[in-house]
Design an enzyme around this catalytic site. Structure first.
Site, PDB file in Angstrom:
ATOM      1  CB  THR A 461      -0.875   0.031   1.256  1.00  0.00           C
ATOM      2  OG1 THR A 461      -0.008  -0.100   2.396  1.00  0.00           O
ATOM      3  CG2 THR A 461      -1.872  -1.108   1.264  1.00  0.00           C
ATOM      4  N   GLY A 659      -8.178   1.051   0.736  1.00  0.00           N
ATOM      5  CA  GLY A 659      -7.658  -0.232   0.243  1.00  0.00           C
ATOM      6  C   GLY A 659      -8.678  -1.092  -0.480  1.00  0.00           C
ATOM      7  CD  GLU A 660     -11.452  -3.872   2.731  1.00  0.00           C
ATOM      8  OE1 GLU A 660     -12.015  -3.024   3.462  1.00  0.00           O
ATOM      9  OE2 GLU A 660     -11.465  -5.075   2.960  1.00  0.00           O
TER      10      GLU A 660
HETATM   11 MO1  MOS Z   1      -8.723  -7.190   4.130  1.00  0.00          MO
HETATM   12  S1  MOS Z   1      -9.977  -8.465   3.260  1.00  0.00           S
HETATM   13  O1  MOS Z   1      -9.628  -6.850   5.483  1.00  0.00           O
HETATM   14  O2  MOS Z   1      -7.194  -7.633   4.267  1.00  0.00           O
END
Ligand code: MOS
Length: 703
Positions: A461, A659-660
């Site tokens: 990241t 991130g998601e």
């Molecule tokens: Mo994530 S799926 O919470 O690493």
């Protein structure tokens, strides 16, 4: 002169040079004197038990140091995670479960000897297909303190039956594998009763605590190091069995050992996203205002894991509707354990909900962007709280403008040529904002150098870069004056890199530590004493305070597709995501997360499909030749845009997690674009060539 802030600057990623030149050391690269190697032996039955282990032939092979199995392995303390009870019981819960391991002088000898170990089994019948016609579904437990498994508000059935417009559709998603570039690996050694592991983990502190519990030693006797982690997507969030095997093997041979799982082993040991079957019913008035929403999801888990993905959870907060229900059902099967995967819940759940919203738009003859705007809500329908920020409408409007949404019907009419059809689709994205307690330390030498230490993990990241920027602003110094040391449980304890919470959780602790250091320097009259000054801080107290706001990130995704009706091939020449994710810490690394998520969503839409073999109970699709993922050649022109936003409820930096959210909604936007192009609604992923052709054949069009 006012200092320019570091937060917001497009700084290059720290460690990028080390990674591209190969000098960054990952777990598998760790070399130690007298290192021995472990090969694991997977169960060959889907259900039953091990009746005998015959290690003699393997032990006679030169270079073999030990064969460890249930009969000779020390007892471990129990944890909530049944998959970590390695070699603790003769029971086999799924094919591929580790039943023994060989330790040898080289990886080659270990793998060769693993095939020489005889294992006898008594097999029991197994059930491995998620079939909602079968009984055996149970209500999973609530998601800890975070949310209940089910919720219901109003009278959904009456509202649905009275609604002028109704949608009732069932959507299916297959199992998905994480397949991070770096396979799971551990290097472990014991010294004077203390355990050190280099491990592919998204959370060194959490892995330390679980290992300490398993082996019955104090957490101060365990050290977990993860300097670089080559992707995780949730598969490295909780410790996996290989770290326990390595610790057991190192104990058995009294030497450091290395375990690197093969790509094929990952499909059963690393976890996967559960397949889902989701029924959505929507009721609306003729103008598209939702009157009722019902989202019921079916999923699977193993006999050893309590995992549940909760795909219907995002439906609770997405749209205003006076009558709502969300329910989850789960079957325990003789399958490998599923686990968290990027946007667990939201990713499959929003595929279903946002496809159903597209169906509703068609049924109401409304523009799909307009339908979503009409059902936007200023307060969280589930909790009743205001949102910290909710800029879904801005994302939809800005995206529509940038993408040329107004031209979509003209585009379809002008560019479709009978064989190659063209379409555009939209879907909304959302992700809840979690922030977990963390501790951080910061040291200054008094000569303008600052070192931040926190047991965070960089799973790709750019955490080192983002935390340096956050610390620089909190210290009011230049970012070049700040070093960041992470990836070691010896540093102050931190939460894991998961649930889009890393930067906000760690960043908050770093801000607090920097504030404490400034206070300490102030107390010294601004003069740092010889030897320097250090401050630590934690966020336990501030996170114990009840939330006043509902905290979620939002976005809107747009996709353009072409569908070749004769070959069944779908191409995606263009995607745009517009996101409201709070303040952007670093545009370079944030863009990478968002675009990476969108490519993963494209891959989910078109390629990825885990297939379980009913006879043997394991995944057919165990390597990257059978489990297809999108490549550069499949990736279109992708744009990810963040709108101006600040959310100080979620973090003192004003940032939310990124991130998601990029993976959420992408598959629905693509499937909705395919419907726009072809008039055909495919409710099961992936939108493979086979499925598109079968669907076209069933409709009497195309081949
Ligand atoms: Mo994530 S799926 O919470 O690493």
């Amino acid at each position: 002169m006012t200092r320019r802030t570091s937060v917001g600057a497009a700084l290059p990623r720290r460690g990028a040079r080390a990674k591209v030149t190969g000098s960054a050391r990952y777990t598998g690269d760790v070399a130690l004197p007298h290192l021995a190697y472990v090969a694991v032996i997977p169960a060959e039955i889907a259900h039953g038990r091990v009746t005998a282990v015959r290690p003699e032939e393997a032990l006679a092979r030169s270079g073999v140091l030990a064969v460890i199995h249930g009969g000779n392995c020390p007892r471990l303390n129990r944890t909530g995670a049944g998959d970590l009870a390695v070699f603790q019981s003769p029971s086999v819960a799924h094919r591929g479960q580790f039943v023994a391991a060989v330790v040898a002088e080289s990886p080659q000898i270990a793998h060769e000897a693993a095939r020489m170990v005889g294992i006898d089994y008594a097999a029991d019948p197994h059930r491995v297909s998620l079939d909602i016609a079968c009984d055996g579904f149970r209500q999973p437990p609530d998601h800890g303190p975070f949310f209940p498994t089910d919720c219901s508000h109003g009278d959904v059935e009456t509202a649905l039956s009275n609604a002028p417009v109704r949608i009732d559709a069932t959507y299916r998603t297959p199992p998905y594998h994480h397949h991070a570039l770096e396979p799971h690996a551990t290097v472990a050694y014991w010294q004077d009763g203390a355990l050190t592991v280099h491990d592919t983990t998204q959370g060194p502190s959490g892995t330390r605590d679980i290992l300490a519990h398993l082996f019955g030693i104090g957490p101060d006797r365990v050290r977990v190091i993860a300097r670089h982690v080559g992707g995780g997507f949730g598969s490295k969030a909780a410790p996996r069995a290989q770290v326990v095997v390595a610790a057991l093997a190192a104990l058995a041979v009294g030497r450091p050992v290395k375990t690197v799982l093969t790509r094929e082993q990952l499909s059963v040991v690393a976890g996967y996203r559960t397949p889902s079957v989701q029924r959505i019913r929507l009721g609306a008035d003729a103008d598209g205002h939702l009157l009722a929403v019902s989202h019921v999801s079916f999923e699977q888990t193993s006999l050893t894991s309590d995992h549940c993905e909760y795909p219907a959870a995002p439906t609770r907060t997405m749209y205003a509707a006076p009558n709502r229900e969300t329910r989850h059902w789960r079957a325990r099967l003789h399958v490998p354990s599923p686990t968290w995967m990027r946007a667990p819940g939201e990713c499959p759940g929003m595929f279903a909900l946002e496809s159903a919203m597209d169906e509703l738009a068609v049924a109401c003859a409304l523009d799909p962007v307009e339908l979503r705007l009409r059902n936007d809500t200023a307060k969280d329908p589930h909790s009743g709280r205001p949102f910290s920020t909710r800029n879904l409408a801005t994302c939809l409007r800005l995206g529509a403008e940038r993408f040329g949404w107004a031209e979509r019907d003209r585009l379809r009419a002008e560019y479709g040529d009978g064989r190659r059809l063209v379409g555009m689709g939209v879907a909304a994205s959302t992700i809840p904002q979690y922030r977990f307690p963390s501790r951080a330390g910061v040291h200054t030498d008094g000569y303008g150098h600052y070192t931040v230490r926190i047991a965070a993990a960089d799973i790709g990241t750019g955490a080192r870069t983002a935390l340096a920027q956050i610390a620089a602003d909190a210290l009011r110094v230049d970012v070049d004056q700040v070093m960041v040391e992470i990836g070691d449980s010896a540093y102050p304890s931190a939460s894991w890199a998961g649930r889009s919470s890393g930067t906000t959780s760690w960043g908050t602790a770093v801000v607090r530590a920097c504030e404490a250091l400034r206070t300490a320097i102030g107390r010294c009259g601004g003069l740092v004493p010889d030897g320097g000054l250090e401050a630590t801080a934690d966020t336990l107290g501030e996170l114990a305070v009840a939330r006043t706001h509902s905290q979620h990130a939002f976005g809107a995704q747009f996709a353009r597709v072409t569908v070749d009706t004769s070959t069944g091939e779908i191409r995606v020449p263009r995607m745009l995501g517009v996101f409201a994710v709070g303040r952007v810490i670093n545009p370079v690394t944030v863009r990478s997360q968002l675009v990476g998520g969108m490519v993963m969503g494209l891959s989910m839409a078109l390629c990825e499909e885990g297939v379980i073999d009913r006879t043997y109970g394991h995944f057919h699709s165990r390597d990257l030749s059978a489990y297809h993922v999108a490549t550069f050649a499949d990736a279109p022109e992708i744009e990810a845009v963040c709108i101006d936003e600040e959310d100080f409820h979620t973090s003192p930096m004003g940032a939310k997690g990124v991130g998601e959210i990029g993976i959420v909604g992408t598959a629905a936007a693509i499937a909705n674009a395919v419907h726009h192009a072809t008039g055909r609604r495919i409710r099961s992923l992936p939108l493979s060539v086979r499925r598109v052709r079968e669907d076209a054949a069933a409709s009497g069009h195309g081949t």
